[in-house]
Design a protein around this motif. Structure first.
Motif, PDB file in Angstrom:
ATOM      1  N   UNK A 156       0.790  -1.263  -0.142  1.00 40.97           N
ATOM      2  CA  UNK A 156       0.106   0.139   0.050  1.00 40.97           C
ATOM      3  C   UNK A 156       1.033   1.484  -0.131  1.00 40.97           C
ATOM      4  N   UNK A 157       0.293   2.363   0.106  1.00 40.35           N
ATOM      5  CA  UNK A 157       0.956   3.623  -0.017  1.00 40.35           C
ATOM      6  C   UNK A 157       1.788   3.734   1.221  1.00 40.35           C
ATOM      7  N   UNK A 158       2.922   4.565   1.252  1.00 40.01           N
ATOM      8  CA  UNK A 158       3.512   4.851   2.238  1.00 40.01           C
ATOM      9  C   UNK A 158       3.046   6.188   2.780  1.00 40.01           C
ATOM     10  N   UNK A 159       2.360   5.930   4.139  1.00 35.77           N
ATOM     11  CA  UNK A 159       1.763   6.754   4.908  1.00 35.77           C
ATOM     12  C   UNK A 159       2.572   7.836   5.628  1.00 35.77           C
ATOM     13  N   UNK A 160       4.107   7.187   5.960  1.00 39.05           N
ATOM     14  CA  UNK A 160       4.924   8.197   6.613  1.00 39.05           C
ATOM     15  C   UNK A 160       6.112   7.632   6.479  1.00 39.05           C
ATOM     16  N   UNK A 161       7.264   8.269   6.813  1.00 34.23           N
ATOM     17  CA  UNK A 161       8.512   7.754   6.650  1.00 34.23           C
ATOM     18  C   UNK A 161       8.851   6.970   7.826  1.00 34.23           C
ATOM     19  N   UNK A 162       9.632   5.775   7.547  1.00 32.53           N
ATOM     20  CA  UNK A 162      10.113   5.045   8.389  1.00 32.53           C
ATOM     21  C   UNK A 162      10.967   5.748   9.865  1.00 32.53           C
ATOM     22  N   UNK A 163      10.912   5.681  10.891  1.00 33.55           N
ATOM     23  CA  UNK A 163      11.701   6.107  11.828  1.00 33.55           C
ATOM     24  C   UNK A 163      12.971   5.374  11.942  1.00 33.55           C
ATOM     25  N   UNK A 164      13.913   6.191  11.561  1.00 33.09           N
ATOM     26  CA  UNK A 164      15.571   5.624  11.842  1.00 33.09           C
ATOM     27  C   UNK A 164      15.636   5.116  13.302  1.00 33.09           C
ATOM     28  N   UNK A 201       8.001   1.032  10.205  1.00 38.10           N
ATOM     29  CA  UNK A 201       7.168   0.818   8.951  1.00 38.10           C
ATOM     30  C   UNK A 201       6.382   1.972   8.593  1.00 38.10           C
ATOM     31  N   UNK A 202       6.086   2.249   7.217  1.00 34.86           N
ATOM     32  CA  UNK A 202       5.338   3.475   6.999  1.00 34.86           C
ATOM     33  C   UNK A 202       4.123   3.170   6.166  1.00 34.86           C
ATOM     34  N   UNK A 203       4.411   1.917   5.535  1.00 38.44           N
ATOM     35  CA  UNK A 203       3.243   1.432   4.221  1.00 38.44           C
ATOM     36  C   UNK A 203       2.037   1.014   5.159  1.00 38.44           C
ATOM     37  N   UNK A 204       0.842   1.058   4.256  1.00 40.59           N
ATOM     38  CA  UNK A 204      -0.570   1.038   4.660  1.00 40.59           C
ATOM     39  C   UNK A 204      -0.782  -0.288   5.462  1.00 40.59           C
TER      40      UNK A 204
END
Length: 188
Positions: free
Chosen positions: A61-69, A118-121
């Motif tokens: 799915x869409x990337x909703x937010x960037x992954x937190x390093x 993670x940032x994907x849907x």
């Protein structure tokens, strides 16, 4: 995503029944204690199968937010803590006596670090749902004072720490084979 959503609704919905004690009492009365427990276990297993199958089949799915390093780097340590808390949940350990509800706290840590890493849907749906469940249930058990006192023994703390650490290391080592993502450089 529909299968994943259905599995989450079934599994987490069932696990939220104790949050509403009159509802649980009514269901136990209607089905009987043993039938209620059997149905609960059977439907929970079905929900878990749907979650696993739905997650495996759903597109990222869409990337909703960037992954937190920071979450990615903290994940290995957070998973060790989570697995130790999971292991201590059903043992008469000092960890359980101190934390009171280690399984819910472990689940909250597990889901939060995975949500942020993670940032994907589909990952957001999965981990946000488990985090919401853990927070709701944790507040509920605290409010209901759902805790049975016991006398802790150090041997259970040792067992929880060793088994939690070993399981966390195994999951991290084989995370790529299990989940498709390598999480530690020494993983298989």
């Amino acid at each position: 995503m529909e299968i994943l959503s259905l599995g989450l609704l079934l599994f987490l919905g069932l696990h939220l029944i104790p949050v509403v004690p009159p509802l649980k009492a009514q269901l136990v009365h209607a089905f009987g204690e043993n039938r209620y427990k059997g149905l609960f276990a059977l439907l929970s297993a079905l929900g878990l199968v749907l979650i696993v199958a739905g997650y495996a089949r759903a597109p990222h799915g869409a990337s909703l937010f960037p992954s937190s390093v920071g979450a990615v780097h903290a994940a290995p340590l957070a998973m060790v803590v989570s697995f130790i808390l999971f292991a201590a949940a059903n043992m008469k350990s000092h960890i359980r006596a101190w934390v009171k509800h280690p399984m819910l706290l472990g689940l909250a840590i597990w889901s939060l670090v995975h949500l942020l890493a993670n940032g994907h849907a589909k990952a957001t749906l999965l981990f946000a749902a488990f985090l919401a469940y853990a927070v709701i249930d944790l507040f509920s058990v605290i409010q209901r004072k759902s805790y049975k006192p016991f006398t802790p023994a150090l041997k259970f703390d040792v067992i929880a720490c060793v088994s939690g650490l070993l399981l966390a290391v195994l999951v991290m080592a084989f995370h790529r084979q299990l989940m498709g993502v390598a999480v530690v450089p020494w993983g298989a």
